[in-house]
Scaffold this active site. Structure first.
Site, PDB file in Angstrom:
ATOM      1  N   SER A 102       0.835  -1.201   0.000  1.00 47.50           N
ATOM      2  CA  SER A 102       0.000   0.000   0.000  1.00 47.50           C
ATOM      3  C   SER A 102       0.869   1.250   0.000  1.00 47.50           C
ATOM      4  O   SER A 102       1.968   1.253   0.568  1.00 47.50           O
ATOM      5  CB  SER A 102      -0.868  -0.029   1.262  1.00 47.50           C
ATOM      6  OG  SER A 102      -1.468   1.219   1.482  1.00 47.50           O
ATOM      7  N   LYS A 143       1.757  -3.611   6.787  1.00 49.11           N
ATOM      8  CA  LYS A 143       2.223  -3.641   5.387  1.00 49.11           C
ATOM      9  C   LYS A 143       3.738  -3.459   5.336  1.00 49.11           C
ATOM     10  O   LYS A 143       4.431  -4.136   4.564  1.00 49.11           O
ATOM     11  CB  LYS A 143       1.525  -2.559   4.562  1.00 49.11           C
ATOM     12  CG  LYS A 143       0.044  -2.830   4.346  1.00 49.11           C
ATOM     13  CD  LYS A 143      -0.196  -4.085   3.513  1.00 49.11           C
ATOM     14  CE  LYS A 143      -1.644  -4.486   3.449  1.00 49.11           C
ATOM     15  NZ  LYS A 143      -1.883  -5.818   2.894  1.00 49.11           N
ATOM     16  N   TYR A 183      -2.319  -0.813  10.942  1.00 49.33           N
ATOM     17  CA  TYR A 183      -2.538  -1.368   9.599  1.00 49.33           C
ATOM     18  C   TYR A 183      -1.333  -1.078   8.699  1.00 49.33           C
ATOM     19  O   TYR A 183      -0.782  -1.968   8.053  1.00 49.33           O
ATOM     20  CB  TYR A 183      -3.815  -0.798   8.964  1.00 49.33           C
ATOM     21  CG  TYR A 183      -3.874  -1.085   7.479  1.00 49.33           C
ATOM     22  CD1 TYR A 183      -4.147  -2.368   7.017  1.00 49.33           C
ATOM     23  CD2 TYR A 183      -3.600  -0.091   6.535  1.00 49.33           C
ATOM     24  CE1 TYR A 183      -4.151  -2.645   5.646  1.00 49.33           C
ATOM     25  CE2 TYR A 183      -3.605  -0.360   5.173  1.00 49.33           C
ATOM     26  CZ  TYR A 183      -3.885  -1.639   4.739  1.00 49.33           C
ATOM     27  OH  TYR A 183      -3.877  -1.917   3.394  1.00 49.33           O
TER      28      TYR A 183
HETATM   29  P1  NAD Z   1     -11.199  -6.741   1.109  1.00 51.62           P
HETATM   30  O1  NAD Z   1     -11.424  -6.731   2.577  1.00 51.62           O
HETATM   31  O2  NAD Z   1     -12.330  -6.442   0.223  1.00 51.62           O
HETATM   32  O3  NAD Z   1     -10.582  -8.146   0.663  1.00 51.62           O
HETATM   33  C1  NAD Z   1      -9.778  -8.920   1.509  1.00 51.62           C
HETATM   34  C2  NAD Z   1     -10.338 -10.327   1.474  1.00 51.62           C
HETATM   35  O4  NAD Z   1      -9.507 -11.158   2.283  1.00 51.62           O
HETATM   36  C3  NAD Z   1     -11.748 -10.431   2.049  1.00 51.62           C
HETATM   37  O5  NAD Z   1     -12.555 -11.181   1.161  1.00 51.62           O
HETATM   38  C4  NAD Z   1     -11.568 -11.152   3.382  1.00 51.62           C
HETATM   39  O6  NAD Z   1     -12.685 -11.956   3.693  1.00 51.62           O
HETATM   40  C5  NAD Z   1     -10.326 -11.974   3.106  1.00 51.62           C
HETATM   41  N1  NAD Z   1      -9.519 -12.314   4.278  1.00 51.62           N
HETATM   42  C6  NAD Z   1      -9.066 -11.490   5.251  1.00 51.62           C
HETATM   43  N2  NAD Z   1      -8.315 -12.184   6.124  1.00 51.62           N
HETATM   44  C7  NAD Z   1      -8.286 -13.470   5.691  1.00 51.62           C
HETATM   45  C8  NAD Z   1      -7.675 -14.657   6.152  1.00 51.62           C
HETATM   46  N3  NAD Z   1      -6.926 -14.673   7.259  1.00 51.62           N
HETATM   47  N4  NAD Z   1      -7.863 -15.794   5.453  1.00 51.62           N
HETATM   48  C9  NAD Z   1      -8.608 -15.805   4.320  1.00 51.62           C
HETATM   49  N5  NAD Z   1      -9.213 -14.714   3.828  1.00 51.62           N
HETATM   50  C10 NAD Z   1      -9.045 -13.553   4.506  1.00 51.62           C
HETATM   51  O7  NAD Z   1      -9.961  -5.753   0.829  1.00 51.62           O
HETATM   52  P2  NAD Z   1      -9.391  -5.209  -0.545  1.00 51.62           P
HETATM   53  O8  NAD Z   1      -9.709  -3.777  -0.634  1.00 51.62           O
HETATM   54  O9  NAD Z   1      -9.763  -6.110  -1.651  1.00 51.62           O
HETATM   55  O10 NAD Z   1      -7.839  -5.312  -0.246  1.00 51.62           O
HETATM   56  C11 NAD Z   1      -7.074  -6.418  -0.671  1.00 51.62           C
HETATM   57  C12 NAD Z   1      -5.634  -6.221  -0.215  1.00 51.62           C
HETATM   58  O11 NAD Z   1      -5.132  -5.003  -0.743  1.00 51.62           O
HETATM   59  C13 NAD Z   1      -5.451  -6.134   1.284  1.00 51.62           C
HETATM   60  O12 NAD Z   1      -4.238  -6.780   1.618  1.00 51.62           O
HETATM   61  C14 NAD Z   1      -5.348  -4.652   1.538  1.00 51.62           C
HETATM   62  O13 NAD Z   1      -4.615  -4.361   2.698  1.00 51.62           O
HETATM   63  C15 NAD Z   1      -4.609  -4.207   0.300  1.00 51.62           C
HETATM   64  N6  NAD Z   1      -4.829  -2.799  -0.051  1.00 51.62           N
HETATM   65  C16 NAD Z   1      -6.110  -2.329  -0.170  1.00 51.62           C
HETATM   66  C17 NAD Z   1      -6.313  -0.988  -0.485  1.00 51.62           C
HETATM   67  C18 NAD Z   1      -7.706  -0.413  -0.554  1.00 51.62           C
HETATM   68  O14 NAD Z   1      -7.854   0.797  -0.398  1.00 51.62           O
HETATM   69  N7  NAD Z   1      -8.738  -1.207  -0.802  1.00 51.62           N
HETATM   70  C19 NAD Z   1      -5.209  -0.146  -0.699  1.00 51.62           C
HETATM   71  C20 NAD Z   1      -3.928  -0.672  -0.592  1.00 51.62           C
HETATM   72  C21 NAD Z   1      -3.745  -1.998  -0.262  1.00 51.62           C
HETATM   73  C1  WQD Z   2      -9.401   9.805   0.769  1.00 47.91           C
HETATM   74  C2  WQD Z   2      -9.521  11.286   1.027  1.00 47.91           C
HETATM   75  C3  WQD Z   2      -9.950  11.835   3.310  1.00 47.91           C
HETATM   76  C4  WQD Z   2     -13.965  10.292   3.650  1.00 47.91           C
HETATM   77  C5  WQD Z   2      -6.934   4.723   2.812  1.00 47.91           C
HETATM   78  C6  WQD Z   2      -5.899   4.056   3.672  1.00 47.91           C
HETATM   79  C7  WQD Z   2      -4.700   3.689   2.845  1.00 47.91           C
HETATM   80  C8  WQD Z   2      -5.113   2.851   1.634  1.00 47.91           C
HETATM   81  C9  WQD Z   2      -6.179   3.525   0.862  1.00 47.91           C
HETATM   82  C10 WQD Z   2      -5.034   0.527   2.199  1.00 47.91           C
HETATM   83  C11 WQD Z   2      -8.814  11.713   2.318  1.00 47.91           C
HETATM   84  C12 WQD Z   2     -11.075  12.294   2.440  1.00 47.91           C
HETATM   85  C13 WQD Z   2     -12.729  10.643   3.153  1.00 47.91           C
HETATM   86  C14 WQD Z   2     -14.899  11.326   3.966  1.00 47.91           C
HETATM   87  C15 WQD Z   2     -13.292  12.959   3.223  1.00 47.91           C
HETATM   88  N1  WQD Z   2      -5.667   1.607   2.022  1.00 47.91           N
HETATM   89  N2  WQD Z   2     -12.398  11.945   2.953  1.00 47.91           N
HETATM   90  N3  WQD Z   2     -14.518  12.607   3.730  1.00 47.91           N
HETATM   91  O1  WQD Z   2      -7.185   7.755   3.707  1.00 47.91           O
HETATM   92  O2  WQD Z   2      -6.300   8.152   1.360  1.00 47.91           O
HETATM   93  O3  WQD Z   2      -6.357   5.886   2.257  1.00 47.91           O
HETATM   94  O4  WQD Z   2      -7.269   3.856   1.735  1.00 47.91           O
HETATM   95  O5  WQD Z   2      -3.876   0.302   2.169  1.00 47.91           O
HETATM   96  O6  WQD Z   2      -3.842   2.973   3.669  1.00 47.91           O
HETATM   97  O7  WQD Z   2      -5.516   4.972   4.690  1.00 47.91           O
HETATM   98  O8  WQD Z   2      -8.480   6.963   1.661  1.00 47.91           O
HETATM   99  O9  WQD Z   2     -10.819   7.046   0.929  1.00 47.91           O
HETATM  100  O10 WQD Z   2     -10.319   7.182   3.402  1.00 47.91           O
HETATM  101  O11 WQD Z   2      -9.753   9.101   1.955  1.00 47.91           O
HETATM  102  O12 WQD Z   2     -12.999  14.128   3.060  1.00 47.91           O
HETATM  103  O13 WQD Z   2     -15.995  11.072   4.439  1.00 47.91           O
HETATM  104  O14 WQD Z   2     -10.902  11.619   1.224  1.00 47.91           O
HETATM  105  O15 WQD Z   2      -9.702  12.730   4.366  1.00 47.91           O
HETATM  106  O16 WQD Z   2      -8.246  12.964   2.097  1.00 47.91           O
HETATM  107  P1  WQD Z   2      -7.047   7.301   2.318  1.00 47.91           P
HETATM  108  P2  WQD Z   2      -9.931   7.509   2.008  1.00 47.91           P
END
Ligand code: NAD
Ligand code: WQD
Length: 339
Positions: free
Chosen positions: A126, A155, A151
């Site tokens: 991330s 990562k 969190y």
């Molecule tokens: P999500 O929660 O939709 O998907 C994660 C999936 O993993 C879910 O279906 C959950 O049930 C499953 N899961 C969690 N723990 C598990 C375990 N121990 N065993 C088996 N299954 C398990 O999340 P996402 O948004 O699809 O994110 C996927 C990956 O990408 C995560 O590692 C997350 O940290 C990373 N990521 C997400 C974002 C984002 O903003 N969505 C940004 C950067 C990184």
């Molecule tokens: C985006 C922008 C908020 C809600 C998160 C995780 C990051 C990564 C991606 C996993 C920010 C603003 C939001 C609201 C707002 N995930 N906002 N009003 O914080 O950039 O990132 O998701 O790895 O680790 O921290 O994403 O969608 O929460 O926010 O103004 O009601 O929108 O302050 O500037 P963020 P977000």
């Protein structure tokens, strides 16, 4: 068809990647414990692809169960490891659960893979690993900063674990760490997308729920940042584009083209958009005005971050294709399928 194990394959990014894998000629195999997803995601995947994807409802941290999957499937060629908890705020309240699940599931996977001769791993990292960067855009060489949440720390720790495991003399593991920026949007069919759980923390689900009348209004978290319009800047990438990055990463590993045992790539558009710009783009995409107001800053928010996407373009040949407006249109279409 080469088999790719997709942990967390029923989740938001995982489900879109499973679809992209199958369409690119791979055989995805899903492992998910459904802690943050629903069986309906499997139905959505099946409806798009016209075939059922083999799915194991197990916890990735359960070593015996995970071994069972590798045994049953026999010839898995690589793993894409999405399974993790991802809610930043929840990780502050439940740090142990985050370390156990996010670090624990990676450790279990890394222990099991070599016993089955599986050497290729794509890991979901991330942009959160960069913390508050000193300069923009961030490249893969930008130093990471202390994480602002447990969190984020999971990562960073997972990245370090992968590096240490890869440095061991007998190691055969090859990993691509993908640092995602802000994934948004849904599949064009609106059959899969992000499932909202309670009140969304993320911007785009909050916007679409407000437009749908589920929330009264969006509160923008501060407009006094040192950014062009005072609101935070992020790099919003369409989830279908993001899914494609996994396909090229897997292909690179299988083709043994990786130049190092661990390679890291930013996966973003390379463009920053402010919260106000996202609101305006949503209004354009949906054809309706959004009710919003400016509120206080959200603690822990990074003022601005967006990717330098050059390395992914040059090395992986990966470029995003979907505009912000089109990405938000797909979010809106998906929202309208939800009750
Ligand atoms: P999500 O929660 O939709 O998907 C994660 C999936 O993993 C879910 O279906 C959950 O049930 C499953 N899961 C969690 N723990 C598990 C375990 N121990 N065993 C088996 N299954 C398990 O999340 P996402 O948004 O699809 O994110 C996927 C990956 O990408 C995560 O590692 C997350 O940290 C990373 N990521 C997400 C974002 C984002 O903003 N969505 C940004 C950067 C990184
Ligand atoms: C985006 C922008 C908020 C809600 C998160 C995780 C990051 C990564 C991606 C996993 C920010 C603003 C939001 C609201 C707002 N995930 N906002 N009003 O914080 O950039 O990132 O998701 O790895 O680790 O921290 O994403 O969608 O929460 O926010 O103004 O009601 O929108 O302050 O500037 P963020 P977000």
């Amino acid at each position: 068809m080469k088999k790719i194990l997709v942990t967390g394959g029923a989740g938001y990014i995982g489900s879109h990647t499973v679809v992209a894998l199958q369409q690119a000629g791979y055989q995805p195999v899903i492992v998910d414990n459904f802690s943050n997803s629903e069986e309906s995601a499997l139905a959505g995947i099946e409806s798009i692809l016209g075939v059922k994807v083999p799915t194991y409802r197990i916890d990735c941290g359960n070593e015996a169960a995970l071994r069972g999957v590798f045994e049953a499937e026999k010839d898995i060629k690589g793993v894409i490891h999405f399974a993790a908890y991802k809610a930043v705020g929840e990780s502050v309240a439940k740090p142990l659960a985050y370390f156990q699940n996010n670090v624990g599931s990676l450790l279990t996977l890394l222990a099991v893979m070599p016993d089955f001769g599986v050497e290729n791993l794509v890991f979901s990292s991330s942009c959160t690993v960069y913390g508050i960067p000193d300069a923009l855009p961030v490249t893969e060489a930008t130093p990471t900063k202390p994480a602002s949440s447990p969190y984020g720390r999971t990562k960073q720790m997972c990245e370090e674990i992968v590096h240490d495991v890869s440095a061991a003399p007998t190691n055969k593991l090859r990993t691509i760490l993908l640092r995602y920026f802000n994934p948004i949007g849904a599949h064009e069919s609106a059959k899969i997308g992000e499932l909202p759980l309670g009140v969304p923390n993320n911007l785009v689900p909050y916007i679409t729920q407000t437009a749908a009348g589920i929330r009264e209004k969006l509160t923008i978290n501060g407009s006094d940042y040192e950014t062009p319009d005072g609101t935070n800047v992020r790099d919003y990438i369409h989830v279908v584009d993001l899914a494609k990055a996994h396909i090229v990463a897997v292909q690179r590993l299988l083709d043994r083209k990786a130049s190092e045992s661990v390679e890291t790539f930013n996966v973003g558009t390379g463009h920053g958009n402010s919260v106000l710009e996202v609101v305006q783009a949503f209004e354009k995409a949906s054809g309706q005005k959004l009710n919003y107001s400016i509120g206080p800053r959200r603690p822990g928010d990074v003022p601005a971050i967006y990717a330098d996407a050059t390395k992914a373009a040059q090395v992986l040949g990966f470029k995003t294709e979907t505009s912000l407006v089109d990405s938000l249109a797909s979010s809106w279409k998906w929202q309208q399928t939800l009750k």
